[in-house]
Design a protein around this motif. Structure first.
Motif, PDB file in Angstrom:
ATOM      1  N   TYR A   1      33.917  25.903  16.703  1.00 16.19           N
ATOM      2  CA  TYR A   1      33.129  25.383  15.289  1.00 16.19           C
ATOM      3  C   TYR A   1      33.076  27.174  15.020  1.00 16.19           C
ATOM      4  CZ  TYR A   1      31.530  23.196  11.370  1.00 16.19           C
ATOM      5  OH  TYR A   1      30.868  22.526  10.554  1.00 16.19           O
ATOM      6  N   ILE A   2      31.522  27.020  15.566  1.00 19.31           N
ATOM      7  CA  ILE A   2      30.938  28.660  14.989  1.00 19.31           C
ATOM      8  C   ILE A   2      31.841  29.625  14.851  1.00 19.31           C
ATOM      9  CG2 ILE A   2      29.392  29.940  15.906  1.00 19.31           C
ATOM     10  CD1 ILE A   2      27.990  28.035  17.568  1.00 19.31           C
TER      11      ILE A   2
ATOM     12  N   PHE B   1      28.549  14.082   9.687  1.00 16.95           N
ATOM     13  CA  PHE B   1      29.252  12.375   9.251  1.00 16.95           C
ATOM     14  C   PHE B   1      31.100  13.278  10.876  1.00 16.95           C
ATOM     15  CE2 PHE B   1      26.798  11.410   5.694  1.00 16.95           C
ATOM     16  CZ  PHE B   1      26.953  10.309   6.379  1.00 16.95           C
ATOM     17  N   ILE B   2      31.352  14.270  10.176  1.00 18.77           N
ATOM     18  CA  ILE B   2      32.300  14.786  11.364  1.00 18.77           C
ATOM     19  C   ILE B   2      32.102  15.433  12.600  1.00 18.77           C
ATOM     20  CG2 ILE B   2      33.756  16.823  11.249  1.00 18.77           C
ATOM     21  CD1 ILE B   2      33.247  16.936   8.325  1.00 18.77           C
ATOM     22  N   MET B   3      30.922  15.824  12.894  1.00 16.07           N
ATOM     23  CA  MET B   3      30.396  15.907  13.903  1.00 16.07           C
ATOM     24  C   MET B   3      30.495  14.143  15.054  1.00 16.07           C
ATOM     25  SD  MET B   3      30.706  18.545  14.719  1.00 16.07           S
ATOM     26  CE  MET B   3      31.297  20.122  14.432  1.00 16.07           C
ATOM     27  N   THR B   4      30.155  13.749  14.655  1.00 18.46           N
ATOM     28  CA  THR B   4      29.325  12.270  14.842  1.00 18.46           C
ATOM     29  C   THR B   4      30.896  11.493  15.789  1.00 18.46           C
ATOM     30  OG1 THR B   4      27.352  11.816  14.018  1.00 18.46           O
ATOM     31  CG2 THR B   4      28.538  10.001  14.649  1.00 18.46           C
ATOM     32  N   LEU B   5      31.550  11.706  14.899  1.00 19.03           N
ATOM     33  CA  LEU B   5      33.430  10.634  14.061  1.00 19.03           C
ATOM     34  C   LEU B   5      34.144  11.481  15.803  1.00 19.03           C
ATOM     35  CD1 LEU B   5      35.080   8.943  13.326  1.00 19.03           C
ATOM     36  CD2 LEU B   5      36.454  10.430  12.541  1.00 19.03           C
ATOM     37  N   LEU B   6      33.587  12.819  15.436  1.00 17.42           N
ATOM     38  CA  LEU B   6      34.177  13.326  17.026  1.00 17.42           C
ATOM     39  C   LEU B   6      33.564  13.294  18.097  1.00 17.42           C
ATOM     40  CD1 LEU B   6      37.050  15.731  17.544  1.00 17.42           C
ATOM     41  CD2 LEU B   6      35.225  17.332  17.591  1.00 17.42           C
ATOM     42  N   GLY B   7      31.884  13.291  18.256  1.00 17.31           N
ATOM     43  CA  GLY B   7      31.843  12.843  19.636  1.00 17.31           C
ATOM     44  C   GLY B   7      31.860  11.445  19.500  1.00 17.31           C
ATOM     45  N   VAL B   8      31.923  11.295  19.411  1.00 19.23           N
ATOM     46  CA  VAL B   8      32.112   8.990  19.255  1.00 19.23           C
ATOM     47  C   VAL B   8      33.785   9.306  19.831  1.00 19.23           C
ATOM     48  CG1 VAL B   8      32.287   7.027  19.074  1.00 19.23           C
ATOM     49  CG2 VAL B   8      30.253   9.049  17.711  1.00 19.23           C
TER      50      VAL B   8
ATOM     51  N   TRP C   1      34.562  24.668   3.660  1.00 17.10           N
ATOM     52  CA  TRP C   1      34.523  23.068   3.400  1.00 17.10           C
ATOM     53  C   TRP C   1      35.527  23.035   5.014  1.00 17.10           C
ATOM     54  CZ3 TRP C   1      32.585  19.008   2.671  1.00 17.10           C
ATOM     55  CH2 TRP C   1      31.435  19.893   1.942  1.00 17.10           C
ATOM     56  N   LEU C   2      36.693  24.127   5.202  1.00 15.46           N
ATOM     57  CA  LEU C   2      38.480  24.769   5.936  1.00 15.46           C
ATOM     58  C   LEU C   2      37.886  24.066   7.608  1.00 15.46           C
ATOM     59  CD1 LEU C   2      40.800  24.940   6.654  1.00 15.46           C
ATOM     60  CD2 LEU C   2      40.146  27.588   6.909  1.00 15.46           C
ATOM     61  N   PRO C   3      36.440  24.912   8.259  1.00 14.97           N
ATOM     62  CA  PRO C   3      36.481  24.799   9.323  1.00 14.97           C
ATOM     63  C   PRO C   3      35.858  22.433   9.681  1.00 14.97           C
ATOM     64  CG  PRO C   3      34.511  26.501   9.332  1.00 14.97           C
ATOM     65  CD  PRO C   3      35.875  26.078   7.814  1.00 14.97           C
ATOM     66  N   ASN C   4      35.436  22.266   8.122  1.00 20.46           N
ATOM     67  CA  ASN C   4      34.801  20.490   8.254  1.00 20.46           C
ATOM     68  C   ASN C   4      36.850  19.915   8.302  1.00 20.46           C
ATOM     69  OD1 ASN C   4      32.420  21.167   8.883  1.00 20.46           O
ATOM     70  ND2 ASN C   4      31.943  20.121   6.522  1.00 20.46           N
ATOM     71  N   PHE C   5      37.003  20.239   7.404  1.00 21.08           N
ATOM     72  CA  PHE C   5      38.449  19.446   7.341  1.00 21.08           C
ATOM     73  C   PHE C   5      39.466  19.966   8.830  1.00 21.08           C
ATOM     74  CE2 PHE C   5      38.804  21.032   3.079  1.00 21.08           C
ATOM     75  CZ  PHE C   5      37.729  20.288   2.096  1.00 21.08           C
ATOM     76  N   VAL C   6      39.713  20.992   9.676  1.00 20.53           N
ATOM     77  CA  VAL C   6      40.215  21.035  11.003  1.00 20.53           C
ATOM     78  C   VAL C   6      39.745  19.874  11.808  1.00 20.53           C
ATOM     79  CG1 VAL C   6      41.181  22.849  12.491  1.00 20.53           C
ATOM     80  CG2 VAL C   6      41.134  23.382  10.434  1.00 20.53           C
ATOM     81  N   PHE C   7      38.151  20.159  12.015  1.00 19.93           N
ATOM     82  CA  PHE C   7      37.696  18.679  12.403  1.00 19.93           C
ATOM     83  C   PHE C   7      37.485  17.645  12.251  1.00 19.93           C
ATOM     84  CE2 PHE C   7      36.317  23.086  14.384  1.00 19.93           C
ATOM     85  CZ  PHE C   7      35.534  22.727  15.827  1.00 19.93           C
ATOM     86  N   LEU C   8      37.699  17.436  11.393  1.00 21.07           N
ATOM     87  CA  LEU C   8      37.857  15.807  10.916  1.00 21.07           C
ATOM     88  C   LEU C   8      39.092  15.494  11.319  1.00 21.07           C
ATOM     89  CD1 LEU C   8      36.859  13.451   8.963  1.00 21.07           C
ATOM     90  CD2 LEU C   8      37.357  14.547   6.710  1.00 21.07           C
TER      91      LEU C   8
END
Length: 358
Positions: free
Chosen positions: A316-317, A284-291, A339-346
């Motif tokens: 991200y990697i 979901f996070i990558m979808t939001l970021l990509g769009v 979860w920290l990478p997800n929080f940052v990219f979210l």
């Protein structure tokens, strides 16, 4: 009910996602085969053994590992193409809100989320076990049947030490079992050998048993002492690689059993468990970021968006790898590390959403 535009976006999303997986994994297989071809030749493996013993498990393992990143790049690719053809402008000009425009994207992300949960929790672990077993046997040995200087916390009050232990014979040598009450030593069993004949049933041979009560000490010697320990031989050889081989229920059960024993070295297993859920939510996070990155028509078109996307993918990697290392070493908790990478990219995705929404 899905409208035609919804079906169009969902089809573009899923089609681009699976096509990118096929293309990238095809390249990965070629490079991996080139690297391991000498090992396969030395082991005299047939093409059938290589395909069905190794690559049939290699493909789902790595496809699931990088699925969130495939989602990110796929969304950037086809959304940039929509924006470049002014299709998004036409959609929004027809009265569709930006939130409604995002709905088919998140519907696709939800379908991929369900697929990832099933794969990462129940399909990939058995495949990982076969993949690692094949690698250990034919490519590069990393497991051992012998363990040295074993020290395990059996429960809150009991510690077992063995100078060595053999998994094939299930026999340990020069063992001691110490029982504490608080910080006070109450009992100590020292034996030449310790044997496990079935799960939890252990026998100390040629033993000396000392019991301490205040200033008094009771000494008992004997040939064999039978006892039950909350320990299985495979627990002695558990490593971080074993976490990848467990399904979600098995991983939860193992961590619960180890916590009941009072074992504190579970960071690798907790990190693996949290990474599985963080990776699936990452859809979901990558979808939001990509769009939000690619839905606006910009100078430079798709190339610029893909360039930024590849850069963010690399970050991200790198971020995930560094945080996982900190977790295993104890600097970060497993939850924060996963979860920290997800929080940052979210956070980046939400910021871009409000910028694009204007």
């Amino acid at each position: 009910m899905l409208k035609r535009i919804d079906r169009y976006i969902v089809g573009k999303f899923l089609g681009t996602f699976f096509l990118s997986i096929v293309l990238i994994l095809s390249i990965a297989i070629v490079f991996d085969l080139t690297e391991k071809l000498d090992d396969f030749y030395e082991e005299q493996l047939t093409a059938k053994e290589i395909i069905f013993g190794y690559y049939i498990h290699f493909i789902p393992y790595y496809a699931n590992m990088f699925s969130s990143l495939f989602i990110f790049l796929s969304v950037i690719f086809f959304t940039s193409k929509l924006a470049g053809n002014s299709e998004i402008i036409a959609i929004l000009a027809s009265g569709v809100s930006y939130e409604r425009f995002l709905m088919p994207y998140f519907l696709s992300a939800f379908l991929l989320f369900g697929l990832q949960v099933w794969l990462s929790g129940f399909v990939i672990p058995p495949a990982s076990e076969k993949l690692l077993t094949f690698t250990d046997k034919h490519v590069e040995a990393f497991s051992s049947e012998n363990a040295r200087n074993v020290q395990l916390k059996i429960d809150e009050h009991t510690i077992l030490y063995m100078e060595s232990f053999q998994s094939r014979t299930r026999i340990g040598y020069r063992a001691s079992l110490e029982t504490f009450e608080g910080k006070t030593l109450r009992s100590r069993i020292v034996a030449d050998r310790v044997r496990c004949d079935s799960n939890y049933h252990w026998h100390f041979e040629n033993y000396t048993h000392r019991k301490f009560e205040g200033m008094k000490e009771e000494l008992i010697r004997g040939y064999r002492l039978d006892t039950i320990l909350n320990l299985e031989p495979q627990d002695i050889f558990m490593t971080a690689e074993n976490a990848q081989m467990m399904t979600n229920p098995e991983l939860r059960a193992y961590m619960r059993r180890q916590q009941e024993r009072g074992s504190g070295n579970l960071n690798a297993f907790k990190t693996e468990y949290h990474k599985r859920w963080a990776g699936t939510i990452g859809a979901f996070i990558m979808t939001l970021l990509g769009v939000t990155m690619s839905s606006k028509k910009v100078r430079g078109g798709m190339g610029k968006n893909l360039g930024v996307g590849i850069l963010l993918t690399a970050l991200y990697i790198l971020f995930s790898t560094v945080s996982t290392t900190f977790s295993v070493s104890g600097v970060m908790t497993p939850f924060i590390a996963a979860w920290l990478p997800n929080f940052v990219f979210l956070g980046i995705g939400v910021y871009l959403y409000f910028q694009v929404r204007k």
